[in-house]
Motif scaffolding. Structure first.
Motif, PDB file in Angstrom:
ATOM      1  N   LYS A  67      -3.143  56.978  57.307  1.00 55.24           N
ATOM      2  CA  LYS A  67      -4.087  57.933  57.889  1.00 55.24           C
ATOM      3  C   LYS A  67      -5.193  57.224  58.675  1.00 55.24           C
ATOM      4  N   ALA A  68      -5.410  55.947  58.406  1.00 50.75           N
ATOM      5  CA  ALA A  68      -6.410  55.174  59.153  1.00 50.75           C
ATOM      6  C   ALA A  68      -5.775  54.663  60.448  1.00 50.75           C
ATOM      7  N   SER A  69      -6.385  53.699  61.055  1.00 54.06           N
ATOM      8  CA  SER A  69      -5.900  53.146  62.324  1.00 54.06           C
ATOM      9  C   SER A  69      -4.586  52.392  62.104  1.00 54.06           C
ATOM     10  N   TRP A  70      -3.619  52.619  62.997  1.00 48.35           N
ATOM     11  CA  TRP A  70      -2.318  51.967  62.873  1.00 48.35           C
ATOM     12  C   TRP A  70      -2.402  50.492  63.272  1.00 48.35           C
ATOM     13  N   SER A  71      -3.441  50.108  63.964  1.00 48.06           N
ATOM     14  CA  SER A  71      -3.566  48.695  64.347  1.00 48.06           C
ATOM     15  C   SER A  71      -3.843  47.820  63.133  1.00 48.06           C
ATOM     16  N   SER A  72      -4.354  48.424  62.055  1.00 48.34           N
ATOM     17  CA  SER A  72      -4.612  47.657  60.837  1.00 48.34           C
ATOM     18  C   SER A  72      -3.349  47.468  59.991  1.00 48.34           C
ATOM     19  N   LEU A  73      -2.279  48.168  60.318  1.00 48.46           N
ATOM     20  CA  LEU A  73      -1.021  48.047  59.567  1.00 48.46           C
ATOM     21  C   LEU A  73      -0.212  46.863  60.070  1.00 48.46           C
ATOM     22  N   SER A  74       0.406  46.164  59.158  1.00 53.57           N
ATOM     23  CA  SER A  74       1.301  45.071  59.562  1.00 53.57           C
ATOM     24  C   SER A  74       2.644  45.648  59.998  1.00 53.57           C
ATOM     25  N   MET A  75       3.481  44.815  60.601  1.00 52.23           N
ATOM     26  CA  MET A  75       4.800  45.267  61.067  1.00 52.23           C
ATOM     27  C   MET A  75       5.672  45.690  59.889  1.00 52.23           C
TER      28      MET A  75
END
Length: 169
Positions: A67-75
């Protein structure tokens, strides 16, 4: 009146058994088939339901992080989120399978089995060919028909030249 009573009883029974089923003195919840099921199909690439129905604790935490920013998610986290929703990617659905080998093998098996049955029948069921199939017999039969001038206008005798004793050209 009897028919309406029967249908009302059947309807009540169907409703009561669709909620839960009795088995071995305990209540077992049955699958709800009124909801759509997950299916990977090329012609319908976005199924209505997710592949994973019951999320684990780590998957729930990942869904919250989503739900937060997808840029903070790893691949790897993005791939795991994808695998929660879908079982296979579109490329994996289009990947060829070895099922054709099974189909061809099954077809060849049945063709071979049929050939064995036909060979067995020719050997043990059917008798020898009658003498009327022999080439000498057919030649004698044709000569006899020509001598009798069978069907002289449009048939066999009309194509035979009786003076030269050969077929007309």
């Amino acid at each position: 009146m009897l028919a309406t009573r029967v249908f009302s009883l059947v309807g009540k029974r169907a409703i009561s058994t669709s909620v839960c089923v009795r088995a071995h003195e305990s209540v077992v919840k049955s699958e709800d088939f009124s909801l759509s099921a997950y299916v990977d199909r090329r012609d319908h690439p976005l199924p209505e339901v997710a592949h994973v129905k019951h999320l684990s604790a780590s998957q729930k935490a990942l869904k919250e992080k989503e739900k937060a920013s997808w840029s903070s998610l790893s691949m790897d986290e993005k791939v795991e989120l994808y695998r929660i929703k879908f079982k296979e990617s579109f490329a994996e659905m289009n990947r060829g399978s070895n099922e054709w080998k099974t189909v061809v093998g099954g077809a060849m098996f049945f063709i071979g089995f049929t050939a064995l049955i036909i060979m067995w029948q020719k050997r043990h069921v059917y008798g020898p060919l009658p003498q009327s199939f022999d080439k000498e017999w057919v030649a004698k039969q044709t000569k006899r028909m020509l001598d009798m001038k069978v069907n002289p206008i449009q048939g066999l005798a009309s194509k035979w030249d009786y003076e030269k004793n050969e077929w007309k050209k």
